[in-house]
Design a protein around this motif. Sequence first.
Motif, PDB file in Angstrom:
ATOM      1  N   VAL A 311       0.830  -1.208   0.000  1.00 21.71           N
ATOM      2  CA  VAL A 311       0.000   0.000   0.000  1.00 21.71           C
ATOM      3  C   VAL A 311       0.865   1.259   0.000  1.00 21.71           C
ATOM      4  O   VAL A 311       0.608   2.208  -0.748  1.00 21.71           O
ATOM      5  N   THR A 312       1.910   1.280   0.818  1.00 18.44           N
ATOM      6  CA  THR A 312       2.735   2.491   0.905  1.00 18.44           C
ATOM      7  C   THR A 312       3.593   2.692  -0.337  1.00 18.44           C
ATOM      8  O   THR A 312       4.109   3.797  -0.554  1.00 18.44           O
ATOM      9  N   LYS A 313       3.752   1.668  -1.149  1.00 18.03           N
ATOM     10  CA  LYS A 313       4.500   1.827  -2.404  1.00 18.03           C
ATOM     11  C   LYS A 313       3.822   2.855  -3.299  1.00 18.03           C
ATOM     12  O   LYS A 313       4.470   3.527  -4.090  1.00 18.03           O
ATOM     13  N   HIS A 314       2.508   2.995  -3.159  1.00 18.95           N
ATOM     14  CA  HIS A 314       1.742   3.921  -3.999  1.00 18.95           C
ATOM     15  C   HIS A 314       1.177   5.044  -3.128  1.00 18.95           C
ATOM     16  O   HIS A 314      -0.027   5.271  -3.094  1.00 18.95           O
ATOM     17  N   GLU A 315       2.056   5.727  -2.409  1.00 19.12           N
ATOM     18  CA  GLU A 315       1.597   6.731  -1.441  1.00 19.12           C
ATOM     19  C   GLU A 315       0.870   7.896  -2.097  1.00 19.12           C
ATOM     20  O   GLU A 315       0.078   8.588  -1.463  1.00 19.12           O
ATOM     21  N   ALA A 316       1.131   8.136  -3.392  1.00 18.35           N
ATOM     22  CA  ALA A 316       0.447   9.233  -4.071  1.00 18.35           C
ATOM     23  C   ALA A 316      -1.001   8.879  -4.396  1.00 18.35           C
ATOM     24  O   ALA A 316      -1.796   9.736  -4.755  1.00 18.35           O
ATOM     25  N   VAL A 317      -1.337   7.583  -4.237  1.00 19.77           N
ATOM     26  CA  VAL A 317      -2.682   7.100  -4.548  1.00 19.77           C
ATOM     27  C   VAL A 317      -3.393   6.787  -3.241  1.00 19.77           C
ATOM     28  O   VAL A 317      -2.793   6.269  -2.295  1.00 19.77           O
ATOM     29  N   ALA A 318      -4.673   7.096  -3.149  1.00 16.52           N
ATOM     30  CA  ALA A 318      -5.443   6.782  -1.947  1.00 16.52           C
ATOM     31  C   ALA A 318      -5.360   5.301  -1.648  1.00 16.52           C
ATOM     32  O   ALA A 318      -5.457   4.467  -2.560  1.00 16.52           O
ATOM     33  N   SER A 319      -5.180   4.962  -0.379  1.00 16.03           N
ATOM     34  CA  SER A 319      -4.993   3.554  -0.001  1.00 16.03           C
ATOM     35  C   SER A 319      -6.178   2.693  -0.417  1.00 16.03           C
ATOM     36  O   SER A 319      -6.014   1.504  -0.714  1.00 16.03           O
ATOM     37  N   GLU A 320      -7.380   3.273  -0.452  1.00 12.34           N
ATOM     38  CA  GLU A 320      -8.572   2.506  -0.833  1.00 12.34           C
ATOM     39  C   GLU A 320      -8.504   2.023  -2.273  1.00 12.34           C
ATOM     40  O   GLU A 320      -9.176   1.072  -2.648  1.00 12.34           O
ATOM     41  N   ARG A 321      -7.668   2.687  -3.069  1.00 12.34           N
ATOM     42  CA  ARG A 321      -7.539   2.281  -4.463  1.00 12.34           C
ATOM     43  C   ARG A 321      -6.521   1.162  -4.634  1.00 12.34           C
ATOM     44  O   ARG A 321      -6.344   0.640  -5.728  1.00 12.34           O
ATOM     45  N   ILE A 322      -5.826   0.805  -3.570  1.00  7.93           N
ATOM     46  CA  ILE A 322      -4.878  -0.308  -3.612  1.00  7.93           C
ATOM     47  C   ILE A 322      -5.465  -1.541  -2.937  1.00  7.93           C
ATOM     48  O   ILE A 322      -5.377  -2.649  -3.447  1.00  7.93           O
ATOM     49  N   ALA A 323      -6.081  -1.350  -1.777  1.00  3.87           N
ATOM     50  CA  ALA A 323      -6.671  -2.462  -1.032  1.00  3.87           C
ATOM     51  C   ALA A 323      -8.072  -2.077  -0.579  1.00  3.87           C
ATOM     52  O   ALA A 323      -8.375  -0.892  -0.397  1.00  3.87           O
ATOM     53  N   SER A 324      -8.908  -3.077  -0.357  1.00  2.39           N
ATOM     54  CA  SER A 324     -10.299  -2.812   0.016  1.00  2.39           C
ATOM     55  C   SER A 324     -10.431  -2.623   1.524  1.00  2.39           C
ATOM     56  O   SER A 324      -9.506  -2.887   2.296  1.00  2.39           O
ATOM     57  N   GLU A 325     -11.612  -2.219   1.933  1.00  8.54           N
ATOM     58  CA  GLU A 325     -11.901  -2.041   3.345  1.00  8.54           C
ATOM     59  C   GLU A 325     -11.821  -3.367   4.094  1.00  8.54           C
ATOM     60  O   GLU A 325     -11.577  -3.376   5.313  1.00  8.54           O
ATOM     61  N   SER A 326     -11.995  -4.483   3.399  1.00  9.61           N
ATOM     62  CA  SER A 326     -11.872  -5.799   4.052  1.00  9.61           C
ATOM     63  C   SER A 326     -10.480  -5.987   4.641  1.00  9.61           C
ATOM     64  O   SER A 326     -10.311  -6.525   5.740  1.00  9.61           O
ATOM     65  N   ILE A 327      -9.449  -5.541   3.902  1.00 10.32           N
ATOM     66  CA  ILE A 327      -8.071  -5.639   4.388  1.00 10.32           C
ATOM     67  C   ILE A 327      -7.884  -4.760   5.618  1.00 10.32           C
ATOM     68  O   ILE A 327      -7.361  -5.198   6.644  1.00 10.32           O
ATOM     69  N   PHE A 328      -8.326  -3.517   5.537  1.00  5.02           N
ATOM     70  CA  PHE A 328      -8.145  -2.595   6.664  1.00  5.02           C
ATOM     71  C   PHE A 328      -8.954  -3.056   7.874  1.00  5.02           C
ATOM     72  O   PHE A 328      -8.512  -2.916   9.017  1.00  5.02           O
ATOM     73  N   GLY A 329     -10.135  -3.629   7.627  1.00  4.56           N
ATOM     74  CA  GLY A 329     -10.934  -4.158   8.726  1.00  4.56           C
ATOM     75  C   GLY A 329     -10.227  -5.290   9.437  1.00  4.56           C
ATOM     76  O   GLY A 329     -10.265  -5.396  10.677  1.00  4.56           O
ATOM     77  N   GLU A 330      -9.555  -6.147   8.670  1.00  3.23           N
ATOM     78  CA  GLU A 330      -8.820  -7.266   9.268  1.00  3.23           C
ATOM     79  C   GLU A 330      -7.633  -6.754  10.086  1.00  3.23           C
ATOM     80  O   GLU A 330      -7.322  -7.296  11.152  1.00  3.23           O
ATOM     81  N   LEU A 331      -6.990  -5.707   9.608  1.00  2.00           N
ATOM     82  CA  LEU A 331      -5.888  -5.115  10.373  1.00  2.00           C
ATOM     83  C   LEU A 331      -6.385  -4.597  11.715  1.00  2.00           C
ATOM     84  O   LEU A 331      -5.712  -4.754  12.742  1.00  2.00           O
ATOM     85  N   ARG A 332      -7.557  -3.985  11.722  1.00  2.00           N
ATOM     86  CA  ARG A 332      -8.116  -3.471  12.980  1.00  2.00           C
ATOM     87  C   ARG A 332      -8.451  -4.608  13.935  1.00  2.00           C
ATOM     88  O   ARG A 332      -8.241  -4.497  15.149  1.00  2.00           O
ATOM     89  N   VAL A 333      -8.958  -5.708  13.401  1.00  2.00           N
ATOM     90  CA  VAL A 333      -9.242  -6.877  14.235  1.00  2.00           C
ATOM     91  C   VAL A 333      -7.967  -7.368  14.907  1.00  2.00           C
ATOM     92  O   VAL A 333      -7.955  -7.745  16.091  1.00  2.00           O
ATOM     93  N   LEU A 334      -6.856  -7.332  14.171  1.00  2.00           N
ATOM     94  CA  LEU A 334      -5.590  -7.865  14.692  1.00  2.00           C
ATOM     95  C   LEU A 334      -4.995  -6.997  15.799  1.00  2.00           C
ATOM     96  O   LEU A 334      -4.106  -7.451  16.518  1.00  2.00           O
ATOM     97  N   THR A 335      -5.459  -5.761  15.952  1.00  2.00           N
ATOM     98  CA  THR A 335      -4.950  -4.943  17.062  1.00  2.00           C
ATOM     99  C   THR A 335      -5.435  -5.467  18.406  1.00  2.00           C
ATOM    100  O   THR A 335      -4.939  -5.023  19.457  1.00  2.00           O
ATOM    101  N   ASP A 336      -6.380  -6.392  18.396  1.00  2.00           N
ATOM    102  CA  ASP A 336      -6.847  -7.033  19.634  1.00  2.00           C
ATOM    103  C   ASP A 336      -6.428  -8.501  19.696  1.00  2.00           C
ATOM    104  O   ASP A 336      -6.971  -9.277  20.468  1.00  2.00           O
ATOM    105  N   HIS A 337      -5.465  -8.887  18.878  1.00  2.00           N
ATOM    106  CA  HIS A 337      -5.015 -10.282  18.832  1.00  2.00           C
ATOM    107  C   HIS A 337      -4.357 -10.672  20.148  1.00  2.00           C
ATOM    108  O   HIS A 337      -3.807  -9.831  20.873  1.00  2.00           O
TER     109      HIS A 337
END
Length: 463
Positions: A311-337
């Motif tokens: 995602v950060t490889k394309h910092e000039a592009v909005a992150s949503e255009r690289i990965a979906s909300e499903s990915i970001f949602g899973e990352l948030r779940v993992l903060t309580d792992h």
Amino acid sequence: MFFKPKANLSDAEKSRFELCLQQIAECIGFERFTLPVLSPKTLFEVYETERNPQHVIQFLGKHLDHDVNGIQVRVALPQAQSAGGGCCGGGSCSGPSELAGRYEPSSRSIMLDMPIDSDPAMGLATLVNGVVSDLLWQNDYAGAHLPEQVELAVVGTGLGMLRNRIGLVAKQPTCWDSTQWELIPRPFLDCQALAYTNAIAAWARDDATPEWANDLPGDVKSPLGKSLKFLLKTNDSFFQPRAKRSLLTQSQSEWWKLAASASASSQVIAIRHLQSDGKLNDQQESLLLEKLRCSNRAIMLNALAATERMVTKHEAVASERIASESIFGELRVLTDHRDDEVRAKAMCVLARLGKLDEPTVETAAMMLEDHQKHLVFAGVYALSTLDTVPERVVPSLDRCFVRVLRACDYEFIDLIVAAYRRWLDDPQSHFEALLQDSPEHLPIALETLEKAPEPLVQIRRGA
């Protein structure tokens, strides 16, 4: 009940060593990893015939099929690493201990710190290390200056039996983020790493009951047996020297395919190589989600690192255009792992991607109260990326700030002061009120504040 065989190393460490071995083999040739394993007796006998280091070097060169005619041996007092060279397992390497000399690539010399006769095992092990170092340098191997990688080559090419008897590492350095292999300074191989590398050496030679293993010390021999049993039963290794296949230049489609293999270490290594030229397609996103939800800790952690990287490889592009909300949602779940390293890594990745939401901000604030330093760091780092935080978060950071001031932990002090500068109109007044009962710490806070860069916009903390 039957139990699955396991290697003596974790999947993270196992895959790291297998990748290094693959890199070395692709550089110096796979055939050198199926050479006979030479016994200590053989090496001692070679030296005893002439008691001349050059004779030993010629023998080692013949074993490796490597031209050693330009290598010089010098006996000198211990000295610091030369400015023009590098050390490959030698006396100038930082670490808990050292071999009795060093290899100087600039002059193609092996500098011995003592005559071989004063400690034949140590002296000959240093010669072996120097010749293998020379082999790596002459083939332009990128890791030739790293003691650990030189030792992998020593053991893998059948020349490690003397080294196996010498204890050089009392305790390996540790780092909370085990995905950052290249950032962790490594000394020589410890006994567990030696055991696994020797198991790879036996397995690569299709030797289920290596006689040479009888010469190993017990703390290496026992875990070697465990890993050899694992390798013979599962063939679970990214490094397959008998296949003689170059893997490190394969295409991205092949890396994505390998990331779905059955081998845990192959998955980890493949995930570390994954790249994306743009938005992840459905198949790639599905695979990445699968790895983020995996029960294998090493796979999960490296999937987190891969998500951040792509995602950060394309910092000039909005992150949503690289990965979906499903990915970001899973990352948030993992903060309580349940695993602290996963929680900290997920929090740092979310902060890096600018995807913190209200619940993860609350989780970050809770991390500030933890006794695990890496969790505290993750919480501070995440919060410091925000321009505003809820009012109730500030007392948690205040308590954390007082603790790190008392501990003189300047890495945290700088980061926390930067956060205050982003949130507060008048951080100096805040420090004076906070530290009125600790006047000895106030100058440190104010000095750090003075050195901190001015924020672009002065922003009040949110309600």
